[in-house]
Write a protein that holds these residues in place. Structure first.
Motif, PDB file in Angstrom:
ATOM      1  N   LEU A 269       0.845  -1.266   0.110  1.00  0.00           N
ATOM      2  CA  LEU A 269       0.028  -0.091  -0.144  1.00  0.00           C
ATOM      3  C   LEU A 269       0.900   1.193  -0.052  1.00  0.00           C
ATOM      4  O   LEU A 269       0.342   2.215  -0.760  1.00  0.00           O
ATOM      5  CB  LEU A 269      -0.918  -0.158   1.291  1.00  0.00           C
ATOM      6  CG  LEU A 269      -2.118  -1.053   1.283  1.00  0.00           C
ATOM      7  CD1 LEU A 269      -2.831  -1.154   2.369  1.00  0.00           C
ATOM      8  CD2 LEU A 269      -3.184  -0.737   0.033  1.00  0.00           C
ATOM      9  N   PHE A 270       2.010   1.230   0.783  1.00  0.00           N
ATOM     10  CA  PHE A 270       2.757   2.344   0.593  1.00  0.00           C
ATOM     11  C   PHE A 270       3.457   2.831  -0.692  1.00  0.00           C
ATOM     12  O   PHE A 270       3.581   3.550  -1.263  1.00  0.00           O
ATOM     13  CB  PHE A 270       3.844   2.305   1.735  1.00  0.00           C
ATOM     14  CG  PHE A 270       3.749   3.019   3.026  1.00  0.00           C
ATOM     15  CD1 PHE A 270       3.539   4.284   3.133  1.00  0.00           C
ATOM     16  CD2 PHE A 270       3.606   2.339   4.167  1.00  0.00           C
ATOM     17  CE1 PHE A 270       3.334   5.027   4.222  1.00  0.00           C
ATOM     18  CE2 PHE A 270       3.635   2.697   5.404  1.00  0.00           C
ATOM     19  CZ  PHE A 270       3.467   4.226   5.427  1.00  0.00           C
ATOM     20  N   ARG A 272       2.300   1.728  -3.496  1.00  0.00           N
ATOM     21  CA  ARG A 272       0.786   2.419  -4.467  1.00  0.00           C
ATOM     22  C   ARG A 272       0.877   3.484  -4.055  1.00  0.00           C
ATOM     23  O   ARG A 272       0.315   4.427  -4.974  1.00  0.00           O
ATOM     24  CB  ARG A 272      -0.226   1.465  -4.279  1.00  0.00           C
ATOM     25  CG  ARG A 272      -0.204  -0.026  -4.767  1.00  0.00           C
ATOM     26  CD  ARG A 272      -1.497  -0.840  -4.323  1.00  0.00           C
ATOM     27  NE  ARG A 272      -2.615  -0.251  -4.748  1.00  0.00           N
ATOM     28  CZ  ARG A 272      -3.887  -0.470  -4.365  1.00  0.00           C
ATOM     29  NH1 ARG A 272      -4.040  -1.489  -3.692  1.00  0.00           N
ATOM     30  NH2 ARG A 272      -4.858   0.102  -4.869  1.00  0.00           N
ATOM     31  N   TYR A 273       0.776   3.987  -2.804  1.00  0.00           N
ATOM     32  CA  TYR A 273       0.620   5.300  -2.447  1.00  0.00           C
ATOM     33  C   TYR A 273       1.697   6.601  -2.986  1.00  0.00           C
ATOM     34  O   TYR A 273       1.311   7.417  -3.392  1.00  0.00           O
ATOM     35  CB  TYR A 273       0.891   5.576  -0.911  1.00  0.00           C
ATOM     36  CG  TYR A 273       0.706   6.698  -0.297  1.00  0.00           C
ATOM     37  CD1 TYR A 273      -0.331   7.539   0.163  1.00  0.00           C
ATOM     38  CD2 TYR A 273       1.857   7.487   0.140  1.00  0.00           C
ATOM     39  CE1 TYR A 273      -0.357   8.783   0.674  1.00  0.00           C
ATOM     40  CE2 TYR A 273       1.994   8.804   0.643  1.00  0.00           C
ATOM     41  CZ  TYR A 273       0.860   9.441   0.999  1.00  0.00           C
ATOM     42  OH  TYR A 273       0.731  10.574   1.518  1.00  0.00           O
ATOM     43  N   LEU A 274       3.036   5.830  -3.093  1.00  0.00           N
ATOM     44  CA  LEU A 274       4.039   6.783  -3.727  1.00  0.00           C
ATOM     45  C   LEU A 274       3.844   6.714  -5.308  1.00  0.00           C
ATOM     46  O   LEU A 274       3.725   7.682  -6.054  1.00  0.00           O
ATOM     47  CB  LEU A 274       5.235   6.315  -3.490  1.00  0.00           C
ATOM     48  CG  LEU A 274       5.750   6.374  -1.979  1.00  0.00           C
ATOM     49  CD1 LEU A 274       7.042   5.876  -1.581  1.00  0.00           C
ATOM     50  CD2 LEU A 274       5.472   7.818  -1.519  1.00  0.00           C
ATOM     51  N   GLU A 276       1.207   6.379  -6.998  1.00  0.00           N
ATOM     52  CA  GLU A 276       0.133   7.441  -7.460  1.00  0.00           C
ATOM     53  C   GLU A 276       0.385   9.022  -7.552  1.00  0.00           C
ATOM     54  O   GLU A 276       0.037   9.616  -8.103  1.00  0.00           O
ATOM     55  CB  GLU A 276      -0.995   7.346  -6.502  1.00  0.00           C
ATOM     56  CG  GLU A 276      -2.243   7.979  -6.821  1.00  0.00           C
ATOM     57  CD  GLU A 276      -3.348   7.724  -5.959  1.00  0.00           C
ATOM     58  OE1 GLU A 276      -4.705   7.625  -6.291  1.00  0.00           O
ATOM     59  OE2 GLU A 276      -3.231   7.566  -4.681  1.00  0.00           O
ATOM     60  N   ARG A 277       1.575   9.387  -6.632  1.00  0.00           N
ATOM     61  CA  ARG A 277       2.052  10.642  -6.741  1.00  0.00           C
ATOM     62  C   ARG A 277       3.470  10.711  -7.620  1.00  0.00           C
ATOM     63  O   ARG A 277       4.095  11.757  -7.385  1.00  0.00           O
ATOM     64  CB  ARG A 277       2.476  10.764  -5.131  1.00  0.00           C
ATOM     65  CG  ARG A 277       1.225  11.127  -4.489  1.00  0.00           C
ATOM     66  CD  ARG A 277       1.583  10.847  -2.836  1.00  0.00           C
ATOM     67  NE  ARG A 277       0.342  11.336  -2.207  1.00  0.00           N
ATOM     68  CZ  ARG A 277      -0.657  10.636  -2.058  1.00  0.00           C
ATOM     69  NH1 ARG A 277      -0.856   9.302  -2.506  1.00  0.00           N
ATOM     70  NH2 ARG A 277      -1.616  11.098  -1.439  1.00  0.00           N
TER      71      ARG A 277
END
Length: 312
Positions: A269-270, A272-274, A276-277
């Motif tokens: 999840l981390f 994917r979080y990055l 996306e940015r």
């Protein structure tokens, strides 16, 4: 060993001054006189008349700045050699494409090692910092590795472990000697010709206007972002301005566990979080290419600045 050798030299130099002949020492009782003054003998220790002096000044007839012209000629040669390289001033296509199509804006100050990428993501401000010093570390590692390989190649054959493929086993026929395979040689040549990949350290800061920031440390290598840890900062101002005071206040903050020790789902999840940015494969490929491009520019700039100083 050095201390003992120095002490021996000092004792040997002082010994001749302390030698007193046995004949100069009288065993008779001295005769007392009331009118005559005591006769003074020659002193045992005499001040040397000539003392050698050590000087670091140049010779009387040496010309000052005699090496300047030789140094200038070498600097000119290095500049000419670097400028002869094809496209030394051109930005690589991969770097140009990333900056033209990507969301990040590059902040690159000439003469500085650090580079910063900045973008907005909604209300968030994202900054990615990296340095060209990682390329210099790679060069040092390659030199150490080459030195180690040279030493290993110079080692005698008897010192190497024989095992089943030892020379005696081959000569006695116990082990069949394998013929050289052309495929292995071709693969080795391809690996040797490939440019070495190096890990570029990344400092990723995600800041929100409501307060607080995440500082994520990682590496960009072989088209991958390798995360190391995630730190939460309550005061984002400590991350914006570099100073000894800010470093001191950030020193005792809890850095969290190593990223690899987190739950696997949390790691995904981390990532994917990055992603996306914009912290993704494209960024991982861009950073090493830009480091090489900037390092070449800075080296040329350094040569020109040093040459101008020497020539002035």
């Amino acid at each position: 060993m050095f201390v003992a050798r120095t002490f021996t030299r000092l004792v040997s130099r002082a010994t001749p001054l302390c030698r007193v002949s046995a004949r100069s020492i009288s065993t008779k009782a001295p005769r007392l006189t009331t009118l005559s003054a005591p006769k003074l003998s020659a002193p045992l220790f005499r001040q040397p008349q000539f003392v050698s002096r050590f000087s670091t000044s140049i010779g009387r007839f040496a010309e000052e700045g005699s090496v300047d012209q030789e140094l200038l000629a070498k600097l000119d040669s290095e500049l000419e050699l670097e400028k002869e390289m094809k496209g030394y001033e051109e930005m690589p296509e991969s770097v140009k494409s990333f900056l033209e199509t990507g969301p990040f804006k590059v902040i690159d100050t000439p003469g500085h090692e650090e580079v910063e990428l900045v973008r907005k993501f909604g209300s968030e401000t994202i900054r990615v910092e990296f340095s060209i010093s990682d390329l210099n570390l790679l060069n040092n590692d390659l030199e150490d590795q080459a030195l180690y390989e040279d030493e290993s190649a110079d080692a005698p054959e008897s010192a190497q472990s024989g095992g089943a493929q030892s020379k005696s086993a081959k000569e006695s026929g116990r082990v069949a000697q394998a013929e050289p395979e052309e495929d292995e040689d071709e693969d080795y040549m391809e690996e040797s010709e490939a440019e070495p990949s190096f890990p570029a350290h990344l400092s990723i800061v995600i800041e929100k206007p409501s307060g607080g920031a995440l500082k994520i440390s990682g590496l960009a290598q072989d088209g991958m972002i390798i995360l190391q840890n995630v730190i939460y900062h309550e005061s984002p101002g400590l991350l914006k301005t570099k100073s000894a005071e800010n470093d001191y206040q950030s020193e005792g903050l809890y850095a969290g566990p190593e990223f690899a020790n987190l739950d696997e789902d949390l790691q995904v999840l981390f990532e994917r979080y990055l992603d996306e940015r914009g912290i993704n494969t494209a960024l991982a490929l861009f950073v090493p290419d830009y480091i090489e491009y900037k390092e070449q520019k800075e080296y040329l700039r350094w040569l020109e600045k040093v040459r101008g100083f020497v020539k002035a």
